[in-house]
Motif scaffolding. Structure first.
Motif, short mmCIF file in Angstrom:
data_model
loop_
_atom_site.label_atom_id
_atom_site.label_comp_id
_atom_site.label_asym_id
_atom_site.label_seq_id
_atom_site.Cartn_x
_atom_site.Cartn_y
_atom_site.Cartn_z
N ARG A 1 0.81 -1.19 0.06
CA ARG A 1 -0.01 0.03 0.16
C ARG A 1 0.86 1.35 -0.02
NH1 ARG A 1 -5.08 -0.82 2.43
NH2 ARG A 1 -5.56 1.20 1.43
N VAL A 2 2.10 1.03 0.04
CA VAL A 2 3.02 2.31 0.12
C VAL A 2 2.64 3.25 -1.11
CG1 VAL A 2 5.43 3.22 0.20
CG2 VAL A 2 4.68 1.24 1.43
N TRP A 3 2.60 2.50 -1.99
CA TRP A 3 2.87 3.33 -3.35
C TRP A 3 1.34 4.25 -3.44
CZ3 TRP A 3 -1.51 3.44 -7.05
CH2 TRP A 3 -2.43 2.29 -6.95
N GLU A 4 0.38 3.74 -2.67
CA GLU A 4 -1.08 4.42 -2.79
C GLU A 4 -0.96 5.89 -1.78
OE1 GLU A 4 -3.85 1.66 -1.08
OE2 GLU A 4 -3.80 0.55 -2.93
N GLN A 5 0.09 5.66 -0.85
CA GLN A 5 0.30 7.00 -0.21
C GLN A 5 0.62 8.32 -0.94
OE1 GLN A 5 -0.67 7.25 3.09
NE2 GLN A 5 -1.29 4.95 3.11
N HIS A 6 1.12 7.68 -2.00
CA HIS A 6 1.71 9.01 -2.91
C HIS A 6 0.70 9.46 -3.82
CE1 HIS A 6 5.15 7.00 -1.27
NE2 HIS A 6 6.10 7.96 -1.68
N ARG A 7 -0.46 8.80 -4.03
CA ARG A 7 -1.35 9.08 -5.13
C ARG A 7 -2.03 10.40 -4.76
NH1 ARG A 7 -1.72 9.17 -10.01
NH2 ARG A 7 -1.26 7.10 -9.86
N PRO A 8 -2.60 10.80 -3.53
CA PRO A 8 -3.03 12.28 -3.44
C PRO A 8 -2.27 13.07 -3.84
CG PRO A 8 -3.85 10.47 -1.67
CD PRO A 8 -2.63 10.02 -2.49
N LEU A 9 -0.83 13.15 -3.45
CA LEU A 9 0.09 14.03 -3.63
C LEU A 9 0.37 14.36 -5.00
CD1 LEU A 9 2.52 16.08 -3.19
CD2 LEU A 9 3.99 14.17 -2.82
N ILE A 10 0.38 13.39 -6.12
CA ILE A 10 0.41 13.80 -7.65
C ILE A 10 -0.87 14.34 -7.98
CG2 ILE A 10 0.38 12.37 -9.63
CD1 ILE A 10 2.48 10.39 -8.64
N ASP A 11 -1.93 13.79 -7.44
CA ASP A 11 -3.32 14.34 -7.97
C ASP A 11 -3.48 15.66 -7.57
OD1 ASP A 11 -3.85 12.06 -8.99
OD2 ASP A 11 -5.13 11.36 -7.37
N THR A 12 -2.87 16.32 -6.55
CA THR A 12 -2.96 17.70 -6.05
C THR A 12 -1.99 18.58 -6.95
OG1 THR A 12 -3.49 16.77 -3.89
CG2 THR A 12 -2.88 19.30 -4.17
N MET A 13 -0.93 17.81 -7.09
CA MET A 13 0.43 18.54 -7.89
C MET A 13 -0.34 18.76 -9.41
SD MET A 13 3.73 16.57 -6.65
CE MET A 13 4.83 17.40 -8.01
N ARG A 14 -1.11 17.81 -9.81
CA ARG A 14 -1.65 18.26 -11.25
C ARG A 14 -2.50 19.31 -11.42
NH1 ARG A 14 -0.47 14.30 -15.02
NH2 ARG A 14 0.19 12.25 -14.42
N THR A 15 -3.04 19.79 -10.26
CA THR A 15 -3.94 20.94 -10.13
C THR A 15 -3.08 22.23 -10.52
OG1 THR A 15 -3.78 21.39 -7.90
CG2 THR A 15 -5.38 19.89 -8.55
N GLY A 16 -1.94 22.07 -10.07
CA GLY A 16 -1.10 23.35 -10.31
C GLY A 16 -0.86 24.47 -9.23
N GLN A 17 -2.02 23.88 -8.25
CA GLN A 17 -2.12 24.86 -7.09
C GLN A 17 -1.16 24.42 -6.12
OE1 GLN A 17 -6.33 25.53 -5.83
NE2 GLN A 17 -6.79 23.81 -7.21
N ILE A 18 0.07 25.42 -5.97
CA ILE A 18 1.22 25.36 -5.27
C ILE A 18 0.89 25.00 -3.62
CG2 ILE A 18 3.39 26.12 -4.65
CD1 ILE A 18 3.51 27.68 -7.51
N GLU A 19 0.12 26.09 -3.20
CA GLU A 19 -0.13 25.81 -1.59
C GLU A 19 -0.83 24.56 -1.58
OE1 GLU A 19 1.55 27.42 0.44
OE2 GLU A 19 2.66 28.40 -1.16
N LEU A 20 -1.70 24.17 -1.99
CA LEU A 20 -2.50 22.84 -1.69
C LEU A 20 -1.28 21.61 -1.91
CD1 LEU A 20 -6.13 23.07 -3.79
CD2 LEU A 20 -5.41 23.32 -1.19
N ALA A 21 -0.54 21.77 -3.09
CA ALA A 21 0.33 20.73 -3.14
C ALA A 21 1.20 20.50 -1.96
CB ALA A 21 1.02 20.91 -4.42
N VAL A 22 1.78 21.76 -1.51
CA VAL A 22 2.47 21.98 -0.48
C VAL A 22 1.94 21.39 0.75
CG1 VAL A 22 3.92 23.53 1.22
CG2 VAL A 22 4.16 23.91 -1.29
N THR A 23 0.42 21.65 1.12
CA THR A 23 0.06 21.13 2.32
C THR A 23 0.05 19.49 2.29
OG1 THR A 23 -1.27 23.04 2.49
CG2 THR A 23 -2.25 20.98 3.23
N GLU A 24 -0.42 18.89 0.87
CA GLU A 24 -0.44 17.58 0.88
C GLU A 24 0.88 16.91 0.85
OE1 GLU A 24 -2.20 14.29 0.54
OE2 GLU A 24 -3.53 16.05 0.27
N LEU A 25 2.02 17.51 0.38
CA LEU A 25 3.22 17.18 0.58
C LEU A 25 3.70 16.85 2.15
CD1 LEU A 25 6.09 15.97 -0.29
CD2 LEU A 25 6.73 18.34 -0.78
N THR A 26 3.22 18.17 2.78
CA THR A 26 3.55 18.19 4.26
C THR A 26 2.77 16.92 4.90
OG1 THR A 26 4.01 20.60 4.25
CG2 THR A 26 3.29 19.43 6.37
#
Length: 224
Positions: A181-206
């Motif tokens: 399941r480790v790979w699944e933990q990265h899915r929300p991060l990529i999906d958020t990055m695709r939106t191009g919204q930097i602060e949302l992506a930073v929040t998701e990475l955190t």
């Protein structure tokens, strides 16, 4: 010394090859945190003098993989919960979130394709219980964001902690309930990055960094 034996080294081997051999043994879990490394025994096993071994141990100590004190034994470094929470996680957050802010505006389809390939490699490694390749793919995912920032000072900081992160990833994944399941933990991060919204992506990475680290320590997850 633990029962693990080092391979005999050729006469041309110097500190870098010896350091690589020791580093690999640590990262693959053949040498465990707290294991003692004795120069004389290593010298006999490798078939080299103690000089390059001592130099290699010094290199690995600078990387944070070994710990030694003057006139005392050298041991494989251990990570306490306190150190992970108060040192490793904050450094990773500072480096990776800053890198993401700088890198994301320049992300193109081929960049997301690389991250997707990292996820696919993680998925396959998890299913085959291949922790080594799982860790390497996970590291490649995070390092790509740092490198994409094209900030040399940031990349230097990342390089200085790379093997500490790598070792912790191994320890982390070994404690993970289901590494498939480790790979699944990265899915929300990529999906958020695709939106191009930097602060949302930073929040998701955190959240991602906190969740993956705290879960391995048996602590409550940051994500709500």
């Amino acid at each position: 010394m633990p029962p693990f034996r080092f391979t005999e080294q050729k006469a041309v081997s110097l500190r870098h090859r010896i350091a690589d051999d020791i580093r690999r043994a640590i990262l693959e879990g053949k040498l465990k945190p707290g294991d003692r490394l004795v120069e004389l025994e290593m010298s006999k096993q490798m078939g080299v003098s103690r000089g390059p071994i001592r130099e290699a141990l010094r290199v690995l100590e600078q990387e944070g993989l070994l710990h030694s004190q003057p006139f005392k034994e050298t041991v494989v470094a251990e990570f306490s919960t306190e150190e992970v929470v108060n040192v490793l996680i904050p450094i990773r957050l500072t480096v990776e979130t800053y890198a993401l802010r700088k890198a994301l505006p320049a992300f193109a389809q081929e960049d997301f394709a690389f991250l997707e390939q990292c996820l696919e490699n993680m998925r396959k490694s998890g299913e085959s219980n291949d922790v080594v390749n799982l860790v390497e793919s996970d590291l490649a995912f995070h390092e790509y964001i740092v490198v994409k920032s094209q900030l040399s000072n940031l990349m230097n900081i990342w390089s200085s902690i790379f093997n500490r992160i790598r070792l912790h990833f191994f320890m982390q994944d070994e404690k993970y309930e289901d590494i498939t399941r480790v790979w699944e933990q990265h899915r929300p991060l990529i999906d958020t990055m695709r939106t191009g919204q930097i602060e949302l992506a930073v929040t998701e990475l955190t959240k991602h960094i906190y969740d993956m680290n705290l879960l391995s320590l048996g602590l409550p997850m940051h994500r709500k």
